[in-house]
Design a protein around this motif. Structure first.
Motif, PDB file in Angstrom:
ATOM      1  N   ALA A 100       1.408  -1.158  -0.432  1.00  0.00           N
ATOM      2  CA  ALA A 100       0.032   0.192   0.247  1.00  0.00           C
ATOM      3  C   ALA A 100       0.716   1.606   0.161  1.00  0.00           C
ATOM      4  CB  ALA A 100      -0.777   0.563   1.160  1.00  0.00           C
ATOM      5  N   LEU A 101       1.780   1.208   1.106  1.00  0.00           N
ATOM      6  CA  LEU A 101       2.636   2.407   1.186  1.00  0.00           C
ATOM      7  C   LEU A 101       3.326   2.249  -0.899  1.00  0.00           C
ATOM      8  CD1 LEU A 101       3.949   1.797   4.612  1.00  0.00           C
ATOM      9  CD2 LEU A 101       2.431   3.778   3.671  1.00  0.00           C
ATOM     10  N   LEU A 102       4.272   1.681  -0.765  1.00  0.00           N
ATOM     11  CA  LEU A 102       5.045   1.012  -1.881  1.00  0.00           C
ATOM     12  C   LEU A 102       3.995   2.021  -3.738  1.00  0.00           C
ATOM     13  CD1 LEU A 102       7.384  -1.611  -1.890  1.00  0.00           C
ATOM     14  CD2 LEU A 102       7.512   0.630  -1.178  1.00  0.00           C
ATOM     15  N   GLU A 103       3.209   1.318  -3.796  1.00  0.00           N
ATOM     16  CA  GLU A 103       2.046   1.467  -4.970  1.00  0.00           C
ATOM     17  C   GLU A 103       1.517   2.681  -4.341  1.00  0.00           C
ATOM     18  OE1 GLU A 103       0.351  -2.287  -5.641  1.00  0.00           O
ATOM     19  OE2 GLU A 103       2.520  -3.784  -6.091  1.00  0.00           O
ATOM     20  N   ARG A 104       1.684   3.488  -3.728  1.00  0.00           N
ATOM     21  CA  ARG A 104       1.148   4.622  -3.164  1.00  0.00           C
ATOM     22  C   ARG A 104      -0.749   4.829  -2.926  1.00  0.00           C
ATOM     23  NH1 ARG A 104       5.557   7.977  -6.331  1.00  0.00           N
ATOM     24  NH2 ARG A 104       6.781   7.916  -5.783  1.00  0.00           N
ATOM     25  N   GLN A 105      -1.100   4.135  -2.442  1.00  0.00           N
ATOM     26  CA  GLN A 105      -2.057   3.692  -2.319  1.00  0.00           C
ATOM     27  C   GLN A 105      -3.107   4.017  -1.424  1.00  0.00           C
ATOM     28  OE1 GLN A 105      -2.682  -0.812  -2.412  1.00  0.00           O
ATOM     29  NE2 GLN A 105      -1.699  -0.535  -4.355  1.00  0.00           N
ATOM     30  N   TRP A 106      -3.115   6.022  -1.686  1.00  0.00           N
ATOM     31  CA  TRP A 106      -3.658   6.179  -0.588  1.00  0.00           C
ATOM     32  C   TRP A 106      -4.787   6.413  -0.322  1.00  0.00           C
ATOM     33  CZ3 TRP A 106       0.983   9.305  -0.325  1.00  0.00           C
ATOM     34  CH2 TRP A 106       1.388   9.548  -1.831  1.00  0.00           C
ATOM     35  N   ARG A 107      -5.424   5.920   0.155  1.00  0.00           N
ATOM     36  CA  ARG A 107      -6.976   5.722   0.356  1.00  0.00           C
ATOM     37  C   ARG A 107      -6.719   3.532   1.725  1.00  0.00           C
ATOM     38  NH1 ARG A 107     -11.041   5.478  -3.798  1.00  0.00           N
ATOM     39  NH2 ARG A 107     -11.537   7.935  -4.697  1.00  0.00           N
ATOM     40  N   ARG A 108      -6.097   3.783   1.366  1.00  0.00           N
ATOM     41  CA  ARG A 108      -5.460   2.300   1.894  1.00  0.00           C
ATOM     42  C   ARG A 108      -4.211   2.755   3.682  1.00  0.00           C
ATOM     43  NH1 ARG A 108      -5.327  -2.952  -1.633  1.00  0.00           N
ATOM     44  NH2 ARG A 108      -7.196  -2.868  -2.597  1.00  0.00           N
ATOM     45  N   TRP A 109      -3.355   3.581   2.934  1.00  0.00           N
ATOM     46  CA  TRP A 109      -2.074   4.400   3.894  1.00  0.00           C
ATOM     47  C   TRP A 109      -3.469   4.187   5.232  1.00  0.00           C
ATOM     48  CZ3 TRP A 109       1.853   7.605   3.489  1.00  0.00           C
ATOM     49  CH2 TRP A 109       2.191   7.533   1.637  1.00  0.00           C
ATOM     50  N   PRO A 110      -4.409   4.747   5.780  1.00  0.00           N
ATOM     51  CA  PRO A 110      -5.113   4.894   6.741  1.00  0.00           C
ATOM     52  C   PRO A 110      -4.926   3.087   7.497  1.00  0.00           C
ATOM     53  CG  PRO A 110      -6.241   6.384   5.735  1.00  0.00           C
ATOM     54  CD  PRO A 110      -5.398   5.858   4.774  1.00  0.00           C
ATOM     55  N   ALA A 111      -5.783   1.922   6.395  1.00  0.00           N
ATOM     56  CA  ALA A 111      -5.703   1.148   7.207  1.00  0.00           C
ATOM     57  C   ALA A 111      -4.235  -0.346   7.414  1.00  0.00           C
ATOM     58  CB  ALA A 111      -6.370  -0.232   6.120  1.00  0.00           C
ATOM     59  N   ALA A 112      -3.406   0.866   6.333  1.00  0.00           N
ATOM     60  CA  ALA A 112      -1.754   0.202   6.349  1.00  0.00           C
ATOM     61  C   ALA A 112      -1.341   0.322   7.938  1.00  0.00           C
ATOM     62  CB  ALA A 112      -0.676   0.356   5.183  1.00  0.00           C
ATOM     63  N   LEU A 113      -1.117   1.585   7.783  1.00  0.00           N
ATOM     64  CA  LEU A 113      -1.053   2.150   9.239  1.00  0.00           C
ATOM     65  C   LEU A 113      -1.284   1.544   9.971  1.00  0.00           C
ATOM     66  CD1 LEU A 113      -0.421   6.662   7.977  1.00  0.00           C
ATOM     67  CD2 LEU A 113       1.485   4.061   8.447  1.00  0.00           C
ATOM     68  N   PHE A 114      -2.433   1.488  10.454  1.00  0.00           N
ATOM     69  CA  PHE A 114      -3.638   0.728  11.672  1.00  0.00           C
ATOM     70  C   PHE A 114      -2.609  -0.968  12.100  1.00  0.00           C
ATOM     71  CE2 PHE A 114      -5.870  -1.668  13.851  1.00  0.00           C
ATOM     72  CZ  PHE A 114      -6.283  -1.417  14.837  1.00  0.00           C
TER      73      PHE A 114
ATOM     74  N   LEU B   3       9.162  -3.060  14.703  1.00  0.00           N
ATOM     75  CA  LEU B   3       8.752  -1.866  13.337  1.00  0.00           C
ATOM     76  C   LEU B   3      10.091  -2.460  12.392  1.00  0.00           C
ATOM     77  CD1 LEU B   3       7.188  -0.004  11.898  1.00  0.00           C
ATOM     78  CD2 LEU B   3       8.528   1.457  12.717  1.00  0.00           C
ATOM     79  N   ALA B   4      11.275  -2.565  12.777  1.00  0.00           N
ATOM     80  CA  ALA B   4      12.330  -3.642  11.981  1.00  0.00           C
ATOM     81  C   ALA B   4      12.097  -4.851  11.636  1.00  0.00           C
ATOM     82  CB  ALA B   4      13.455  -3.277  12.775  1.00  0.00           C
ATOM     83  N   LEU B   5      11.482  -5.361  12.310  1.00  0.00           N
ATOM     84  CA  LEU B   5      11.383  -6.415  12.072  1.00  0.00           C
ATOM     85  C   LEU B   5      10.115  -7.126  10.857  1.00  0.00           C
ATOM     86  CD1 LEU B   5      12.513  -8.797  15.315  1.00  0.00           C
ATOM     87  CD2 LEU B   5      12.889  -9.448  13.010  1.00  0.00           C
ATOM     88  N   TYR B   6       9.468  -5.943  11.468  1.00  0.00           N
ATOM     89  CA  TYR B   6       8.041  -6.275  10.672  1.00  0.00           C
ATOM     90  C   TYR B   6       8.572  -5.966   9.054  1.00  0.00           C
ATOM     91  CZ  TYR B   6       3.131  -4.449   9.672  1.00  0.00           C
ATOM     92  OH  TYR B   6       1.698  -4.363   8.797  1.00  0.00           O
ATOM     93  N   GLY B   7       9.309  -4.715   9.110  1.00  0.00           N
ATOM     94  CA  GLY B   7       9.130  -3.887   7.593  1.00  0.00           C
ATOM     95  C   GLY B   7      10.194  -4.338   6.842  1.00  0.00           C
ATOM     96  N   ILE B   8      11.546  -5.844   7.192  1.00  0.00           N
ATOM     97  CA  ILE B   8      11.807  -6.937   6.753  1.00  0.00           C
ATOM     98  C   ILE B   8      10.863  -7.936   6.756  1.00  0.00           C
ATOM     99  CG2 ILE B   8      13.274  -8.963   7.148  1.00  0.00           C
ATOM    100  CD1 ILE B   8      14.988  -6.482   9.564  1.00  0.00           C
ATOM    101  N   CYS B   9       9.876  -8.239   7.471  1.00  0.00           N
ATOM    102  CA  CYS B   9       9.093  -9.615   6.751  1.00  0.00           C
ATOM    103  C   CYS B   9       8.208  -8.886   5.791  1.00  0.00           C
ATOM    104  CB  CYS B   9       8.227  -9.809   8.226  1.00  0.00           C
ATOM    105  SG  CYS B   9       8.404 -11.127   9.693  1.00  0.00           S
ATOM    106  N   GLY B  10       8.131  -7.767   5.672  1.00  0.00           N
ATOM    107  CA  GLY B  10       7.204  -7.003   4.707  1.00  0.00           C
ATOM    108  C   GLY B  10       7.728  -6.941   2.833  1.00  0.00           C
ATOM    109  N   VAL B  11       9.422  -6.985   3.716  1.00  0.00           N
ATOM    110  CA  VAL B  11      10.318  -7.444   2.396  1.00  0.00           C
ATOM    111  C   VAL B  11      10.138  -8.295   1.711  1.00  0.00           C
ATOM    112  CG1 VAL B  11      12.569  -6.843   1.505  1.00  0.00           C
ATOM    113  CG2 VAL B  11      11.576  -5.298   2.540  1.00  0.00           C
ATOM    114  N   ILE B  12      10.198  -9.513   3.029  1.00  0.00           N
ATOM    115  CA  ILE B  12      10.587 -10.850   2.584  1.00  0.00           C
ATOM    116  C   ILE B  12       9.358 -11.360   1.447  1.00  0.00           C
ATOM    117  CG2 ILE B  12      10.965 -13.250   3.417  1.00  0.00           C
ATOM    118  CD1 ILE B  12      12.793 -12.272   5.101  1.00  0.00           C
ATOM    119  N   TRP B  13       7.963 -11.096   1.888  1.00  0.00           N
ATOM    120  CA  TRP B  13       6.820 -11.871   1.739  1.00  0.00           C
ATOM    121  C   TRP B  13       6.308 -10.619   0.810  1.00  0.00           C
ATOM    122  CZ3 TRP B  13       6.189 -12.518   7.430  1.00  0.00           C
ATOM    123  CH2 TRP B  13       6.656 -13.453   7.965  1.00  0.00           C
ATOM    124  N   LEU B  14       6.894  -9.526   0.151  1.00  0.00           N
ATOM    125  CA  LEU B  14       6.122  -9.212  -0.973  1.00  0.00           C
ATOM    126  C   LEU B  14       5.998  -9.512  -1.879  1.00  0.00           C
ATOM    127  CD1 LEU B  14       4.606  -5.835  -1.344  1.00  0.00           C
ATOM    128  CD2 LEU B  14       7.561  -5.690  -1.994  1.00  0.00           C
TER     129      LEU B  14
END
Length: 137
Positions: free
Chosen positions: A54-68, A102-113
Motif C-alpha cells: 500500500a505504501l510502495l504503490e501509493r494506494q492513498w486510500r489504504r494508507w490509514p488501514a496500512a498504518l493501523f 518495527l524493523a522486523l515488520y519491515g523486513i517481513c514485508g520485504v521478504i513476503w512482498l
C-alpha cells in the motif's frame, strides 16, 4: 489469499517463529515469550506485505488501514497482551520493543512482498540481471 499458502512463505514464517521461540529462551527478556511471539509473527505474516505494498504503490486510500495494521502488529497487540499478562514488563520494555518490532515488520514485508513462487522469482531475477548485462557498454 493464494499468496498466504505459498510453501516458501509458510516455510519462512516457520523459520521466523522458530527463531523467535529460540530467542525467548536464549535472551530471557521479561517481555519475550512464546504466545506473543506467535501472535506478532502471524499478524506480521498477514499484514506486513499488504501494508508495504500500500505504501510502495501509493494506494492513498489504504494508507490509514496500512498504518493501523502496522501499529497494531508492532505495538497494539503487544500492549494489550502484556497489559493483562504482566503490566510491569509492559512498562519496562515497551519503548525498547517498538523499534525492534518495527524493523522486523519491515523486513517481513520485504521478504513476503513478492507475489509468486520461488521459481518465478528466480526466473524474473535472472531475466533482470541478463537485461542489465546487455545494457552495459
Amino acid at each position: 489469499m493464494k499468496e498466504y499458502g505459498r510453501p516458501w512463505k509458510i516455510s519462512t514464517l516457520g523459520i521466523g517463529i522458530a527463531l523467535l521461540i529460540a530467542g525467548s529462551y536464549f535472551y530471557q527478556a521479561p517481555d519475550w515469550d512464546i504466545p506473543i511471539s506467535l501472535i506478532m509473527a502471524l499478524l506480521a505474516y498477514f499484514t506486513a506485505p499488504w501494508s508495504l505494498r500500500a505504501l510502495l504503490e501509493r494506494q492513498w486510500r489504504r494508507w490509514p488501514a496500512a498504518l493501523f495494521a502496522t501499529w497494531f502488529t508492532v505495538d497494539g497487540c503487544y500492549a494489550i497482551y502484556w497489559h493483562f499478562k504482566n503490566p510491569v514488563a509492559l512498562e519496562q520494555m515497551r519503548a525498547a520493543n517498538f523499534p525492534a518490532s518495527l524493523a522486523l515488520y519491515g523486513i517481513c514485508g520485504v521478504i513476503w512482498l513478492y507475489r509468486g513462487s520461488l521459481s518465478d522469482l528466480w526466473s524474473e531475477l535472472v531475466a533482470h540481471l541478463s537485461a542489465i548485462r546487455v545494457r552495459k557498454p
